[in-house]
Each structure stands twice: as C-alpha cells, then as structure tokens.
Write an enzyme that holds these catalytic residues in place. Structure first.
Site, short mmCIF file in Angstrom:
data_model
loop_
_atom_site.label_atom_id
_atom_site.label_comp_id
_atom_site.label_asym_id
_atom_site.label_seq_id
_atom_site.Cartn_x
_atom_site.Cartn_y
_atom_site.Cartn_z
CB THR A 17 -47.99 60.39 18.46
OG1 THR A 17 -49.02 60.41 19.45
CG2 THR A 17 -48.01 61.69 17.67
NE ARG A 40 -54.66 64.13 24.14
CZ ARG A 40 -55.05 63.34 25.11
NH1 ARG A 40 -55.98 63.75 25.95
NH2 ARG A 40 -54.53 62.14 25.27
CB VAL A 66 -60.05 64.70 18.22
CG1 VAL A 66 -58.92 64.58 17.23
CG2 VAL A 66 -60.02 63.58 19.25
CB ALA A 94 -57.76 60.40 18.39
CE1 TYR A 158 -62.58 53.16 24.59
CE2 TYR A 158 -63.53 50.96 24.71
CZ TYR A 158 -62.60 51.84 24.18
OH TYR A 158 -61.70 51.39 23.24
P1 NDP Z 1 -53.02 54.93 22.57
O1 NDP Z 1 -53.39 55.64 23.84
O2 NDP Z 1 -51.92 53.95 22.59
O3 NDP Z 1 -52.80 55.99 21.41
C1 NDP Z 1 -53.77 56.98 21.22
C2 NDP Z 1 -53.31 58.00 20.22
O4 NDP Z 1 -54.33 59.00 20.08
C3 NDP Z 1 -52.07 58.74 20.68
O5 NDP Z 1 -51.35 59.16 19.55
C4 NDP Z 1 -52.66 59.94 21.43
O6 NDP Z 1 -51.73 61.01 21.49
C5 NDP Z 1 -53.86 60.26 20.55
N1 NDP Z 1 -54.95 60.93 21.26
C6 NDP Z 1 -55.56 60.55 22.40
N2 NDP Z 1 -56.49 61.44 22.75
C7 NDP Z 1 -56.48 62.41 21.81
C8 NDP Z 1 -57.20 63.62 21.64
N3 NDP Z 1 -58.15 64.02 22.50
N4 NDP Z 1 -56.93 64.40 20.56
C9 NDP Z 1 -55.96 64.01 19.67
N5 NDP Z 1 -55.26 62.89 19.79
C10 NDP Z 1 -55.50 62.09 20.86
O7 NDP Z 1 -54.40 54.20 22.13
P2 NDP Z 1 -54.64 52.90 21.21
O8 NDP Z 1 -53.74 52.90 20.06
O9 NDP Z 1 -54.71 51.71 22.10
O10 NDP Z 1 -56.14 53.19 20.74
C11 NDP Z 1 -56.46 53.77 19.49
C12 NDP Z 1 -57.96 53.57 19.25
O11 NDP Z 1 -58.25 52.19 19.28
C13 NDP Z 1 -58.83 54.22 20.33
O12 NDP Z 1 -59.99 54.78 19.72
C14 NDP Z 1 -59.23 53.04 21.20
O13 NDP Z 1 -60.46 53.24 21.86
C15 NDP Z 1 -59.31 51.93 20.17
N6 NDP Z 1 -59.19 50.60 20.75
C16 NDP Z 1 -58.03 50.19 21.38
C17 NDP Z 1 -57.96 48.92 21.94
C18 NDP Z 1 -56.73 48.41 22.62
O14 NDP Z 1 -56.77 47.32 23.20
N7 NDP Z 1 -55.62 49.11 22.58
C19 NDP Z 1 -59.10 48.00 21.89
C20 NDP Z 1 -60.25 48.52 21.19
C21 NDP Z 1 -60.27 49.78 20.66
P3 NDP Z 1 -51.81 62.15 22.67
O15 NDP Z 1 -52.13 61.41 23.94
O16 NDP Z 1 -50.49 62.83 22.66
O17 NDP Z 1 -52.91 63.08 22.25
#
Ligand code: NDP
Length: 253
Positions: A17, A40, A66, A94, A158
């Site tokens: 999302t 979520r 998750v 996620a 992390y």
């Molecule tokens: P965002 O927080 O922008 O988006 C995360 C997404 O995952 C949302 O859709 C959120 O929706 C969902 N999510 C979070 N927790 C859960 C859960 N427990 N169960 C189901 N869905 C979940 O994160 P990013 O796009 O920045 O990050 C995505 C991935 O990339 C992550 O694994 C992050 O560690 C990795 N990453 C990101 C970096 C960055 O700079 N942005 C750098 C390196 C890695 P909701 O909260 O509604 O559940």
C-alpha cells in the site's frame, strides 16, 4: 515466449500500500502479472485496490499483519485459492525499523523487528514453496537493506534482520533450484518512502546526498524495476544474488 513480459504469471507482494511495495505492485501489474498484496490497514488497502481497478490493473488484496504466524498462514491460504495453488512470484517487502542504541533495545523491540522482517520472510517463503513449485517457474525476491551489510547508527536489530534475509537468499537459491525456483535479494539504500519521510529534513537530505555517488536519495520505482527484472524470463540465470540499489553508497570509499 516474450522474455520481457510477466503475462500469465501470478504474484504476491507483501506491504503493497505504500513506498517500495506499492511501486512493485504497479511495476508487476504493468508487465501484466496478476498481483495479490497485503497490509495491516484495511482503509488504505481498499483505497489502493480501488485506484488499481481504475488503472485496469489485476490486483487483489488482504489485510494481514506479517508479524503474526496465524495471519501469514491465512494470507497464503487466500493466495492459494485466488491463484488456484500456483504462484510464480513471491516478493517479501513488508518491513519496519526502529533506531536505538544496542544498550537501550528491549525484548519487545527485538521480537517486533525480527518477527516483522525476518521471521515473516522465512515463514512466508516456506508457505509459498508448494505454490511456487506448482507454478513450474517460481521466483522469490526478498527486500533487505544496505543495513544488512554495513553498520548504520542505531540500526542493530534491523540490520541483523536484514543480514539474516541476505543469507536466507543464498540458502533458498540452492535448496530450491531443483524446483525451478530462483531466489534473489534487493538491498535498497535510502529511498524516499513514507517509512523514512518523517526522519527527513533539508540537512539530513544534504548529508545523505553527500554520502551517495549519485548525490540523491532513490525513488520507490527505482527499486521496483529491479524487482520486476529479477522475476522475468530475461533473468533466468540469476539466482542467490544480493543486489544493492543505493546510488553507489556501499562502494564509495
Ligand atoms: P513503508 O513504511 O513506506 O511501506 C511499508 C509497507 O508495508 C506499507 O504498505 C505497510 O502498510 C506495510 N507493512 C508494514 N508492516 C507490515 C506488517 N507487519 N504486515 C503487513 N504489512 C506491513 O516502507 P518502505 O517502502 O520504505 O520499505 C519497504 C521495505 O524496504 C522494508 O522491508 C524496508 O525495510 C526496506 N527498505 C527501505 C528503505 C528505505 O529507505 N525506504 C531502505 C532499505 C530497505 P501498513 O503499515 O498499513 O501495514
């Protein structure tokens, strides 16, 4: 067969999302995959699904945390029934983070990060295995982080969760090669998503830019394009790799 199309394939992307996951859903849908995603927050999920319907993308979704074993099992049951037991692509995206010095980390911090980031990747991969195998051409892409290989301030738990994902990539690639399942991992650097937006200000962005050869943060689409590529027939000889999308951050001496 078109080596640059995902037409006829099915995909699960966790956390679709927002941010990187959202961009991956759209990239796969543009390449004509059928996609299922989860998050979520039900309201946000419904809003995204509505937008994708308007764009004529074939995307479905379920609410799932998750970090919960039961909810992961429920999610994979839904995926199996929607895609008739066959899944070509599993993208474990996620994930979440906290920043704290090691000495301040609590038992709750540890289980929250490990269950959301690593346990989910491990268990969802296990649950996806029969579906990936049944599809005859399976792909797993784990989204880890550059923090899985370099020590960034306050990110110990992390980083450990992401380092574990990096290693899992190699083991899955070897164990499942015979089932025609490839497994790869993307390690993003600083990407402008809702996860990092609250931490951003002009000074921090300038500091990050100074440590990145390409002198800027990345966009979610710049990670999504690699995720899609790794799942294409065009990438058929690539497995077990951890590829950074970090503007050169990890190679700057
Ligand atoms: P965002 O927080 O922008 O988006 C995360 C997404 O995952 C949302 O859709 C959120 O929706 C969902 N999510 C979070 N927790 C859960 C859960 N427990 N169960 C189901 N869905 C979940 O994160 P990013 O796009 O920045 O990050 C995505 C991935 O990339 C992550 O694994 C992050 O560690 C990795 N990453 C990101 C970096 C960055 O700079 N942005 C750098 C390196 C890695 P909701 O909260 O509604 O559940």
């Amino acid at each position: 067969k078109n080596r640059w199309s995902l037409c006829g394939t099915t995909a699960l992307v966790t956390g679709g999302t927002k941010g990187i996951g959202h961009a991956i859903v759209e990239e796969l849908a543009l390449l004509e995959a059928r996609v299922h995603t989860c998050s979520r927050n039900e309201t946000e999920l419904e809003k995204c699904l509505e937008e994708w319907r308007n764009l004529k993308f074939d995307v479905t979704g379920s609410v799932c945390d998750v970090s919960s074993r039961e909810e992961r099992e429920k999610l994979m049951k839904s995926v199996s029934s929607i895609f008739h037991g066959k899944l070509n692509i599993f993208i474990n995206n996620a994930g979440t983070f906290i920043t704290k010095p090691v000495v301040d980390c609590t038992a709750e911090d540890y289980s929250f990060i490990m269950s959301t980031n690593f346990e989910s990747a491990f268990h969802l991969s296990q649950l996806a295995h029969p579906l990936l195998k049944a599809s005859k051409r399976g792909n797993v892409v784990l989204i880890s982080s550059i923090a899985g290989t370099v020590a960034l301030p306050g990110l110990s738990i992390y980083s450990a969760s992401k380092g574990a994902m990096n290693q899992l990539t190699k083991n899955l690639a070897c164990e499942w090669a015979n089932d025609n399942i490839r497994t790869n991992c993307i390690a993003p650097g600083g990407i402008l998503t809702p996860m990092v937006q609250p931490l951003m200000n002009d000074e921090i962005e300038r500091k990050i830019a100074a440590s990145v050869p390409l002198a800027r943060m990345g966009e979610p689409e710049e990670v999504a394009s690699l995720a899609a590529f790794l799942c294409l027939p065009a990438a058929s000889y690539i497995t077990g790799q951890i590829i950074s999308v970090d503007g050169g951050f990890t190679v700057l001496g």
